[in-house]
Design a protein around this motif. Structure first.
Motif, short mmCIF file in Angstrom:
data_model
loop_
_atom_site.label_atom_id
_atom_site.label_comp_id
_atom_site.label_asym_id
_atom_site.label_seq_id
_atom_site.Cartn_x
_atom_site.Cartn_y
_atom_site.Cartn_z
N MET A 2 28.00 1.11 0.36
CA MET A 2 26.58 1.22 0.61
C MET A 2 25.94 -0.15 0.44
O MET A 2 26.23 -0.85 -0.53
N ARG A 3 25.10 -0.52 1.42
CA ARG A 3 24.41 -1.81 1.34
C ARG A 3 22.96 -1.62 1.78
O ARG A 3 22.65 -0.74 2.57
N THR A 4 22.10 -2.49 1.25
CA THR A 4 20.71 -2.50 1.68
C THR A 4 20.37 -3.91 2.13
O THR A 4 21.01 -4.88 1.73
N GLY A 5 19.36 -4.01 2.97
CA GLY A 5 18.95 -5.33 3.43
C GLY A 5 17.72 -5.22 4.32
O GLY A 5 17.04 -4.19 4.36
N LEU A 6 17.46 -6.31 5.03
CA LEU A 6 16.33 -6.39 5.93
C LEU A 6 16.79 -6.74 7.33
O LEU A 6 17.73 -7.52 7.51
N VAL A 7 16.11 -6.17 8.31
CA VAL A 7 16.23 -6.57 9.71
C VAL A 7 14.82 -6.96 10.09
O VAL A 7 13.95 -6.09 10.25
N GLY A 8 14.55 -8.27 10.18
CA GLY A 8 13.18 -8.72 10.37
C GLY A 8 12.36 -8.32 9.17
O GLY A 8 12.69 -8.67 8.03
N ASP A 9 11.33 -7.51 9.39
CA ASP A 9 10.45 -7.03 8.32
C ASP A 9 10.78 -5.60 7.92
O ASP A 9 10.05 -4.99 7.15
N ARG A 34 9.33 -1.44 11.01
CA ARG A 34 7.97 -1.97 10.98
C ARG A 34 7.74 -3.06 12.01
O ARG A 34 6.72 -3.75 11.96
N GLU A 35 8.70 -3.25 12.88
CA GLU A 35 8.62 -4.37 13.83
C GLU A 35 7.61 -4.11 14.94
O GLU A 35 7.27 -2.97 15.23
N ARG A 36 7.16 -5.19 15.55
CA ARG A 36 6.26 -5.12 16.70
C ARG A 36 6.89 -5.87 17.86
O ARG A 36 7.35 -7.00 17.69
N ARG A 37 6.91 -5.21 19.01
CA ARG A 37 7.47 -5.80 20.24
C ARG A 37 8.91 -6.29 20.02
O ARG A 37 9.29 -7.38 20.42
N ARG A 38 9.70 -5.45 19.38
CA ARG A 38 11.11 -5.77 19.12
C ARG A 38 11.99 -4.61 19.56
O ARG A 38 11.54 -3.48 19.74
N LEU A 39 13.27 -4.91 19.67
CA LEU A 39 14.29 -3.93 20.05
C LEU A 39 15.42 -4.05 19.04
O LEU A 39 15.81 -5.17 18.68
N LEU A 40 15.94 -2.93 18.55
CA LEU A 40 17.05 -2.95 17.61
C LEU A 40 18.25 -2.27 18.23
O LEU A 40 18.16 -1.12 18.67
N LYS A 41 19.37 -3.00 18.27
CA LYS A 41 20.61 -2.45 18.81
C LYS A 41 21.73 -2.64 17.79
O LYS A 41 21.78 -3.65 17.10
N LEU A 42 22.61 -1.66 17.72
CA LEU A 42 23.83 -1.75 16.91
C LEU A 42 24.91 -2.32 17.82
O LEU A 42 25.23 -1.74 18.86
N ARG A 104 26.81 -2.09 22.78
CA ARG A 104 25.56 -2.05 22.02
C ARG A 104 24.88 -0.71 22.24
O ARG A 104 24.70 -0.26 23.37
N SER A 105 24.49 -0.09 21.12
CA SER A 105 23.74 1.17 21.17
C SER A 105 22.30 0.87 20.80
O SER A 105 22.03 0.24 19.78
N THR A 106 21.38 1.31 21.62
CA THR A 106 19.96 1.10 21.35
C THR A 106 19.52 2.07 20.27
O THR A 106 19.69 3.28 20.40
N LEU A 107 18.96 1.53 19.19
CA LEU A 107 18.48 2.36 18.09
C LEU A 107 16.97 2.56 18.16
O LEU A 107 16.49 3.69 18.16
N LEU A 108 16.21 1.46 18.19
CA LEU A 108 14.75 1.56 18.12
C LEU A 108 14.08 0.54 19.03
O LEU A 108 14.63 -0.53 19.30
N ARG A 109 12.87 0.89 19.46
CA ARG A 109 12.04 -0.01 20.25
C ARG A 109 10.64 0.00 19.63
O ARG A 109 10.22 0.99 19.06
N SER A 110 9.90 -1.08 19.82
CA SER A 110 8.54 -1.09 19.27
C SER A 110 7.54 -1.76 20.21
O SER A 110 6.84 -2.69 19.83
N VAL A 127 -1.16 0.72 18.81
CA VAL A 127 -0.19 1.52 18.06
C VAL A 127 1.18 1.16 18.62
O VAL A 127 1.39 1.15 19.83
N TYR A 128 2.13 0.87 17.72
CA TYR A 128 3.46 0.47 18.13
C TYR A 128 4.43 1.65 18.02
O TYR A 128 4.38 2.42 17.07
N ALA A 129 5.31 1.77 18.97
CA ALA A 129 6.26 2.88 19.03
C ALA A 129 7.31 2.78 17.92
O ALA A 129 7.63 1.69 17.44
N ASP A 130 7.86 3.93 17.55
CA ASP A 130 9.00 4.07 16.65
C ASP A 130 8.78 3.59 15.21
O ASP A 130 9.73 3.48 14.45
N HIS A 131 7.54 3.30 14.80
CA HIS A 131 7.32 2.88 13.41
C HIS A 131 7.62 4.04 12.47
O HIS A 131 7.43 5.20 12.80
N GLY A 132 8.15 3.69 11.30
CA GLY A 132 8.44 4.69 10.29
C GLY A 132 9.92 4.76 9.95
O GLY A 132 10.71 3.89 10.34
#
Length: 176
Positions: A2-9, A34-42, A104-110, A127-132
């Protein structure tokens, strides 16, 4: 593990699970996005990957080229890696792109959610998409015995988790 960390903010917790007598490795991923105008992919490297893959789609499966183009996905993907296959199964992935060298798998968009008010010129109330907080459950396996039907059933079982389990096996019966 188990690990914790940050991706951007955004806060991220990853938990890797390995189960006895199975070839599956599971990733439980929690992201407070919490990102704005970003895309997160695994992203997973796939050395010696093939030119195409099989993806789960509505009503079946589809062979797709590993061209790097993002495509919708339903629950699973099967990719050639050398003489073996890499399997991904997840009830929480909806888009994938791949090349012979990575998947790459798309996880979140903002992006900013559209306001539908042509007179409004200021994004003061943007309002930004996918926050939370988001939870992802992804299972991985590699080997020569991977088949599309086996992978489809694994993905289906991830949707149908047990509601109850008998945890008293081996305990002596109580006498009335």
């Amino acid at each position: 593990l188990m690990r914790t960390g940050l991706v951007g903010d955004s806060e991220l917790t990853e938990e890797w699970r390995v189960y006895a007598d199975t070839q599956w490795v599971e990733l439980l991923l929690t992201i407070n996005w919490r990102e704005r105008r970003r895309l997160l992919k695994l992203t997973l490297p796939t050395p010696q990957g093939g030119d195409s893959r099989l993806d789960g789609v509505m009503g079946g499966l589809l062979e797709r080229p590993n061209s790097g183009r993002e495509c919708p996905l339903q629950d699973w993907s099967l990719l050639p890696v050398g003489s073996e296959k890499l399997a991904l199964a997840s009830p929480s992935l909806f888009a994938i792109d791949a090349t012979p060298w990575r998947v790459r798998s798309t996880l979140l968009r903002s992006p900013v959610i559209t306001q539908h008010d042509p007179a409004q010129q200021v994004l003061a109330r943007a309002v930004y998409a996918d926050h939370g907080i988001h939870h992802f459950r992804i299972a991985f396996a590699a080997g020569t015995g991977m088949a599309a039907e086996k992978l489809r059933l694994k993905a289906l079982s991830m949707h149908r988790q047990p509601l109850a389990a008998d945890l008293t096996n081996g305990m002596p019966r109580m006498k009335a």
